[in-house]
Design an enzyme around this catalytic site. Structure first.
Site, PDB file in Angstrom:
ATOM      1  N   HIS A 149     -34.462  49.476 -34.440  1.00 45.89           N
ATOM      2  CA  HIS A 149     -34.889  48.129 -34.853  1.00 45.89           C
ATOM      3  C   HIS A 149     -33.929  47.069 -34.306  1.00 45.89           C
ATOM      4  O   HIS A 149     -33.802  45.981 -34.876  1.00 45.89           O
ATOM      5  CB  HIS A 149     -34.985  48.009 -36.377  1.00 45.89           C
ATOM      6  CG  HIS A 149     -35.796  49.082 -37.017  1.00 45.89           C
ATOM      7  ND1 HIS A 149     -37.179  49.039 -37.076  1.00 45.89           N
ATOM      8  CD2 HIS A 149     -35.427  50.253 -37.602  1.00 45.89           C
ATOM      9  CE1 HIS A 149     -37.620  50.128 -37.683  1.00 45.89           C
ATOM     10  NE2 HIS A 149     -36.588  50.880 -38.000  1.00 45.89           N
ATOM     11  N   SER A 208     -29.315  33.732  -8.642  1.00 44.70           N
ATOM     12  CA  SER A 208     -29.978  32.542  -9.151  1.00 44.70           C
ATOM     13  C   SER A 208     -29.783  31.409  -8.153  1.00 44.70           C
ATOM     14  O   SER A 208     -28.700  31.268  -7.574  1.00 44.70           O
ATOM     15  CB  SER A 208     -29.408  32.142 -10.519  1.00 44.70           C
ATOM     16  OG  SER A 208     -29.819  30.829 -10.887  1.00 44.70           O
TER      17      SER A 208
END
Length: 468
Positions: A190, A315
């Site tokens: 989770h 980037s």
């Protein structure tokens, strides 16, 4: 046949150089280098060549039956006749397409092309062969050719292109599973810290899953329809009622083509087994998507650094970035592949009455998901091979989460019949303040249990509590 395919792959772009900048599909454009091997199985040229191959093998099988009308066919002619498809050229394919301009029927164009080839051979090395032309495509409908050619091309593409790449991926994951077998790591369920594991074991999970599903895919049947216009051998039976045409077709499809004949069909394949193949391929893709996402997360958590290649840009605005683009590329391509495979598996087994034509155009796209899959597997492999293990980040995460020892402590206390051990550990660890090694040691020291049990509990650390 593998040698024929390899020769084709080596020569195809000597004759037909695709323009990567104007291609509509990225499979034949941006990613052409990763997918060009599939042209040998799923291009228009390849489909024509497979059709020619099936027609020739069917004719030779009729000669072996034997039909008295084909008694003049010499056994020595068989291998030279097979050279029609073994040496099938782009000029041959273009001739078929020229004939199709007149027939407006692609399979009939193949039949007429073979009639021309029989005339040529009759005039050179096989006198008398032209008299046998009427037994090209004898008693068949176009789907007897299409529904053998397509599964045959898929079978060989899986065996010669797809399986080796998945096996290479499994081998890389196996190597990492062994290399990282003793690297303890904080597990997350989770998204939250959970009982520690080992990095190698988590790689082995994917080895196991991919191996299991690859075996399932390999075990899936590749079947073919072969039974005349509506699947009943009407034409065969009316011409030669004394022959067992079912037995003949079973033998031809099984021994001659390496497929399994569907025993009861309409004009077209039932496609049920082909749908099962597509579903099996989709499960493999889904596992690789799961792997891609896990590796992406590990990179984001800095469990892995990535090898830096000089000149590459992560980037256009942020110079520091080294993005996990290979895993992202793989995930995206597998999503496209699975969407197409789902449609193929759901659409193909459905046809109105004894047939409609919707399967024909859909079948021409079988190679498209395979192309996206090859792009994806190569991207996943590239991403995996760029990984640099960052043990300090893994160890820092482990050392900062002593609360995961709570499961071990409360389980040992249960063994010792200690009162309410789960609740005691819950009260200790369920807090936003964070639990340190000192907190755990203090808790153990205050337990009313024998010293030997305390010593056992003190031996539990996040790095040692990794199971088996």
């Amino acid at each position: 046949m593998a040698n024929i395919v390899r020769c084709f792959v080596c020569t195809i772009y000597d004759f037909m150089e695709l323009d990567a900048l104007t291609a509509v599909s990225p499979i034949d454009g941006r990613y052409r280098e990763k997918t060009k091997m599939l042209s040998a199985y799923f291009s228009e040229y390849a489909l024509i060549r497979y059709r020619v191959r099936v027609e020739i093998e069917y004719f030779l099988a009729l000669c072996d039956l034997p039909l008295p009308q084909l008694a003049a066919v010499d056994a020595a002619w068989k291998e030279p006749m097979r050279d029609i498809y073994r040496q099938f050229s782009f000029a041959d394919a273009q001739r078929v397409k020229e004939i199709e301009q007149t027939t407006n029927h692609d399979v009939k164009a193949v039949e007429y092309f073979l009639r021309e080839q029989f005339d040529r051979l009759d005039q050179t090395t096989m006198p008398g062969l032209a008299a046998c032309k009427e037994f090209i495509h004898f008693g068949l409908t176009s789907q007897d050719i299409n529904n053998t050619s397509v599964p045959l091309s898929l079978k060989e593409a899986l065996e010669e292109a797809f399986y080796p790449q998945v096996e290479e991926l499994i081998a890389q994951l196996t190597a990492y599973a062994e290399e990282w077998a003793d690297v303890p790591m904080l597990a997350r369920t989770h998204g939250q810290p959970a009982s520690p594991t080992r990095l190698g074991k988590e790689m082995q999970v994917y080895v196991y899953r991919l191996t299991e599903q690859l075996q399932t895919l390999k075990a899936a049947k590749l079947t073919a329809k072969f039974g005349g216009a509506t699947g009943n051998f009407n034409a065969h039976n009316v011409a030669f009622p004394a022959y067992d045409w079912r037995a003949f077709a079973n033998r031809f499809v099984g021994e001659g083509l390496g497929l399994e004949r569907e025993q009861w069909t309409t004009q077209i394949s039932n496609y049920d087994h082909l749908a099962a193949v597509f579903d099996a391929m989709r499960r493999i893709n889904t596992i690789i998507i799961d792997l891609d996402r896990d590796m992406w997360m590990y990179v984001s958590m800095e469990y892995f650094k990535q090898k830096i290649k000089a000149g590459e840009v992560g980037s256009s605005a942020m110079p520091h970035k080294v993005n996990p683009i290979d895993f992202e590329n793989s995930e995206g391509n597998l999503g496209v592949a699975n969407a197409l495979l789902s449609h193929l598996a759901q659409k193909l087994p459905v046809s109105r009455l004894q047939r409609d034509l919707t399967d024909s155009t859909v079948l021409r796209n079988v190679g498209v998901p395979m192309g996206h899959m090859l792009i994806a597997v190569q991207s996943t492999l590239k991403g995996l091979r760029k990984l640099l293990l960052n043990r300090s980040a893994i160890e820092q995460d482990l050392d900062g989460c002593w609360a995961v020892c709570a499961e071990a402590i409360q389980t040992v206390l249960r063994r010792e019949n200690y009162p309410h051990p789960y609740e005691a550990l819950k009260a200790l660890t369920r807090t936003n303040a964070g639990i340190t090694e000192a907190d755990i040691r203090t808790f153990i020291d205050g337990l009313d249990v024998p010293e030997a049990v305390k010593a056992e509990l003190r031996a539990v650390t996040p790095a040692t509590y990794t199971g088996i």
